[in-house]
Design a protein around this motif. Sequence first.
Motif, PDB file in Angstrom:
ATOM      1  N   MET A 298     -25.774  39.957-101.606  1.00 22.46           N
ATOM      2  CA  MET A 298     -25.332  39.621-102.962  1.00 22.46           C
ATOM      3  C   MET A 298     -23.938  38.989-102.936  1.00 22.46           C
ATOM      4  SD  MET A 298     -25.134  42.149-106.271  1.00 22.46           S
ATOM      5  CE  MET A 298     -23.594  42.907-105.743  1.00 22.46           C
ATOM      6  N   VAL A 299     -23.037  39.549-102.138  1.00 25.35           N
ATOM      7  CA  VAL A 299     -21.675  39.010-102.023  1.00 25.35           C
ATOM      8  C   VAL A 299     -21.697  37.599-101.435  1.00 25.35           C
ATOM      9  CG1 VAL A 299     -19.465  39.269-100.817  1.00 25.35           C
ATOM     10  CG2 VAL A 299     -20.555  41.265-101.866  1.00 25.35           C
ATOM     11  N   ARG A 300     -22.511  37.400-100.412  1.00 27.62           N
ATOM     12  CA  ARG A 300     -22.591  36.077 -99.772  1.00 27.62           C
ATOM     13  C   ARG A 300     -23.174  35.039-100.723  1.00 27.62           C
ATOM     14  NH1 ARG A 300     -24.896  38.313 -93.933  1.00 27.62           N
ATOM     15  NH2 ARG A 300     -22.907  39.209 -93.223  1.00 27.62           N
ATOM     16  N   LEU A 301     -24.202  35.396-101.451  1.00 25.86           N
ATOM     17  CA  LEU A 301     -24.794  34.460-102.408  1.00 25.86           C
ATOM     18  C   LEU A 301     -23.813  34.151-103.543  1.00 25.86           C
ATOM     19  CD1 LEU A 301     -28.464  35.822-102.665  1.00 25.86           C
ATOM     20  CD2 LEU A 301     -27.675  33.760-101.473  1.00 25.86           C
ATOM     21  N   TYR A 302     -23.039  35.168-103.940  1.00 21.25           N
ATOM     22  CA  TYR A 302     -22.050  34.974-105.003  1.00 21.25           C
ATOM     23  C   TYR A 302     -21.001  33.949-104.570  1.00 21.25           C
ATOM     24  CZ  TYR A 302     -18.223  35.968-108.252  1.00 21.25           C
ATOM     25  OH  TYR A 302     -17.231  35.841-109.179  1.00 21.25           O
ATOM     26  N   HIS A 303     -20.658  33.967-103.297  1.00 23.98           N
ATOM     27  CA  HIS A 303     -19.691  33.000-102.757  1.00 23.98           C
ATOM     28  C   HIS A 303     -20.378  31.725-102.249  1.00 23.98           C
ATOM     29  CE1 HIS A 303     -17.154  36.709-102.531  1.00 23.98           C
ATOM     30  NE2 HIS A 303     -16.232  35.841-102.937  1.00 23.98           N
ATOM     31  N   LYS A 304     -21.660  31.558-102.625  1.00 28.27           N
ATOM     32  CA  LYS A 304     -22.441  30.363-102.291  1.00 28.27           C
ATOM     33  C   LYS A 304     -22.540  30.130-100.777  1.00 28.27           C
ATOM     34  CE  LYS A 304     -21.335  28.163-106.693  1.00 28.27           C
ATOM     35  NZ  LYS A 304     -20.738  27.002-107.389  1.00 28.27           N
ATOM     36  N   LYS A 305     -22.773  31.228-100.059  1.00 33.99           N
ATOM     37  CA  LYS A 305     -22.956  31.169 -98.613  1.00 33.99           C
ATOM     38  C   LYS A 305     -24.360  31.664 -98.267  1.00 33.99           C
ATOM     39  CE  LYS A 305     -18.060  31.922 -97.546  1.00 33.99           C
ATOM     40  NZ  LYS A 305     -17.066  32.821 -96.904  1.00 33.99           N
ATOM     41  N   SER A 306     -24.808  31.327 -97.082  1.00 33.01           N
ATOM     42  CA  SER A 306     -26.124  31.767 -96.628  1.00 33.01           C
ATOM     43  C   SER A 306     -26.139  33.293 -96.476  1.00 33.01           C
ATOM     44  CB  SER A 306     -26.455  31.117 -95.278  1.00 33.01           C
ATOM     45  OG  SER A 306     -27.550  31.762 -94.655  1.00 33.01           O
ATOM     46  N   PRO A 307     -27.274  33.948 -96.797  1.00 29.78           N
ATOM     47  CA  PRO A 307     -27.381  35.399 -96.576  1.00 29.78           C
ATOM     48  C   PRO A 307     -27.165  35.788 -95.114  1.00 29.78           C
ATOM     49  CG  PRO A 307     -29.173  34.613 -97.948  1.00 29.78           C
ATOM     50  CD  PRO A 307     -28.468  33.399 -97.436  1.00 29.78           C
ATOM     51  N   PHE A 308     -27.363  34.815 -94.194  1.00 28.12           N
ATOM     52  CA  PHE A 308     -27.190  35.078 -92.767  1.00 28.12           C
ATOM     53  C   PHE A 308     -25.788  34.731 -92.275  1.00 28.12           C
ATOM     54  CE2 PHE A 308     -31.694  33.937 -93.453  1.00 28.12           C
ATOM     55  CZ  PHE A 308     -32.284  35.131 -93.074  1.00 28.12           C
ATOM     56  N   TYR A 309     -24.904  34.312 -93.193  1.00 27.01           N
ATOM     57  CA  TYR A 309     -23.549  33.918 -92.799  1.00 27.01           C
ATOM     58  C   TYR A 309     -22.769  35.152 -92.340  1.00 27.01           C
ATOM     59  CZ  TYR A 309     -18.809  32.039 -93.125  1.00 27.01           C
ATOM     60  OH  TYR A 309     -17.526  31.656 -92.852  1.00 27.01           O
ATOM     61  N   PRO A 310     -22.223  35.145 -91.120  1.00 25.00           N
ATOM     62  CA  PRO A 310     -21.492  36.321 -90.623  1.00 25.00           C
ATOM     63  C   PRO A 310     -20.128  36.455 -91.283  1.00 25.00           C
ATOM     64  CG  PRO A 310     -21.400  34.536 -89.014  1.00 25.00           C
ATOM     65  CD  PRO A 310     -22.308  34.070 -90.113  1.00 25.00           C
ATOM     66  N   ASP A 311     -19.770  37.683 -91.668  1.00 22.32           N
ATOM     67  CA  ASP A 311     -18.461  37.924 -92.268  1.00 22.32           C
ATOM     68  C   ASP A 311     -18.067  39.382 -92.050  1.00 22.32           C
ATOM     69  OD1 ASP A 311     -19.942  39.418 -94.125  1.00 22.32           O
ATOM     70  OD2 ASP A 311     -20.084  37.746 -95.525  1.00 22.32           O
ATOM     71  N   ARG A 312     -16.980  39.801 -92.703  1.00 26.86           N
ATOM     72  CA  ARG A 312     -16.520  41.192 -92.597  1.00 26.86           C
ATOM     73  C   ARG A 312     -16.640  41.890 -93.957  1.00 26.86           C
ATOM     74  NH1 ARG A 312     -13.860  43.309 -88.396  1.00 26.86           N
ATOM     75  NH2 ARG A 312     -12.692  44.705 -89.786  1.00 26.86           N
ATOM     76  N   ASN A 313     -17.789  41.714 -94.587  1.00 24.74           N
ATOM     77  CA  ASN A 313     -18.021  42.336 -95.886  1.00 24.74           C
ATOM     78  C   ASN A 313     -18.870  43.601 -95.814  1.00 24.74           C
ATOM     79  OD1 ASN A 313     -16.699  40.973 -98.106  1.00 24.74           O
ATOM     80  ND2 ASN A 313     -17.855  39.158 -97.486  1.00 24.74           N
ATOM     81  N   HIS A 314     -19.281  43.995 -94.618  1.00 24.57           N
ATOM     82  CA  HIS A 314     -20.067  45.226 -94.487  1.00 24.57           C
ATOM     83  C   HIS A 314     -19.207  46.436 -94.859  1.00 24.57           C
ATOM     84  CE1 HIS A 314     -23.666  43.477 -92.695  1.00 24.57           C
ATOM     85  NE2 HIS A 314     -22.869  42.707 -91.981  1.00 24.57           N
ATOM     86  N   MET A 315     -19.857  47.510 -95.269  1.00 25.75           N
ATOM     87  CA  MET A 315     -19.138  48.721 -95.655  1.00 25.75           C
ATOM     88  C   MET A 315     -18.236  49.220 -94.535  1.00 25.75           C
ATOM     89  SD  MET A 315     -21.774  51.110 -97.806  1.00 25.75           S
ATOM     90  CE  MET A 315     -22.961  51.190 -96.463  1.00 25.75           C
ATOM     91  N   HIS A 316     -18.762  49.210 -93.315  1.00 23.09           N
ATOM     92  CA  HIS A 316     -17.963  49.738 -92.205  1.00 23.09           C
ATOM     93  C   HIS A 316     -16.739  48.872 -91.935  1.00 23.09           C
ATOM     94  CE1 HIS A 316     -21.350  47.347 -90.466  1.00 23.09           C
ATOM     95  NE2 HIS A 316     -20.396  46.820 -89.707  1.00 23.09           N
TER      96      HIS A 316
END
Length: 371
Positions: A277-295
């Motif tokens: 949801m966060v990635r789509l909100y920022h208009k990025k692919s759902p598979f785009y790697p980032d540091r948005n995971h809970m951990h």
Amino acid sequence: MLKEILSNLTVVSILAVVNSFLLVYFIIPKISWIIQSRQLLDHPDERSSHSNSVPTMAGVAFFITLIMTLFFIQHFDSDQVSLNIIAGITLLFIIGLKDDLVLATPRAKTIMATCAILFMLFSSAMQVHSFHGFLGAHELPLMFTYMAVILMMLTIINAFNLIDGIDGLASIVAIIIFSIYALIFFAYHLHFYFLLCLSVIGILLAYLNYNFSSSKKIFMGDTGSLIIGFCIGICTLKFLAIPDELFNPFSFQTENKLIVIAAILWIPLFDMFRVIMVRLYHKKSPFYPDRNHMHHILIDAGLSHFETTMVLGFSNYLFVIVIIWLSSFWNSFKMMAVLAALFVAGVLLFYILKKKISIKNKTNNTLQTNT
């Protein structure tokens, strides 16, 4: 004599845990030595929560141990699904190993995972014929249930794969999930699946000894996370396939089976859907790697790997207890509203936490620049 021993549930239960623990405990150092001697280490990037290169592919030990375990517990396999499981985990072992060595595309992993799931659906004991009244749905067209089951298991496998980002988290969450399923299967006298859960718990306990170590650290890699995620999917599918007339040991309503599954798998499922949801909100692919995971967020907030793992693991257990208790009183419509409310609350919580971390980092950077 041997046949009698292997038909005793208590003896085999102990063997399932001890044998799995010892096999993984002694195989992992051999794997680690090979990886280090061949320079196949996992090198950290900007997303990584580690600063040093670490051996990976502990999942090779998982695969070997599961194959051995399925041989020893075959006496209890009244559903005759051992070969289906072996075929499925072999496919995932192959694609996971490829990904750990040279990377595999999301498409290739999805295709192999789908094929592995189809092997399970060849067994009549693993087929779901009803949604048990969930949101008013009972008997559904066979093709629709097949598609729903494939989508469900793919979601579980991918969700588990995504939380394998810090020391111990994937293992602790999986131990919690398998311990709950073990209790459920024991209550239903589904001893084969009960023993399978105990075996995986033994595997993960041995792996934790290395994953938390500072000198012998190793990651399970996609080889391990795909196999463990698939085993979680198998347990979930079997739980869903239990007929309504046998649904006596627990107090929650049968129409809330999917709600209970969502509770058991809450941490990986919540994290996956929130990140997408966060990635789509920022208009990025759902598979785009980032540091948005809970951990990642909890680590950035100052918690250690161990503290983050314990917080999320305890949260998962607490969530299961609350949802199962509520599911004994409320129907699936009310429980869906509860899940939706908890999801929104969780999203807001991590949004606020992420924003505070961002403000703190900007302030620190400004101070360092001025200094």
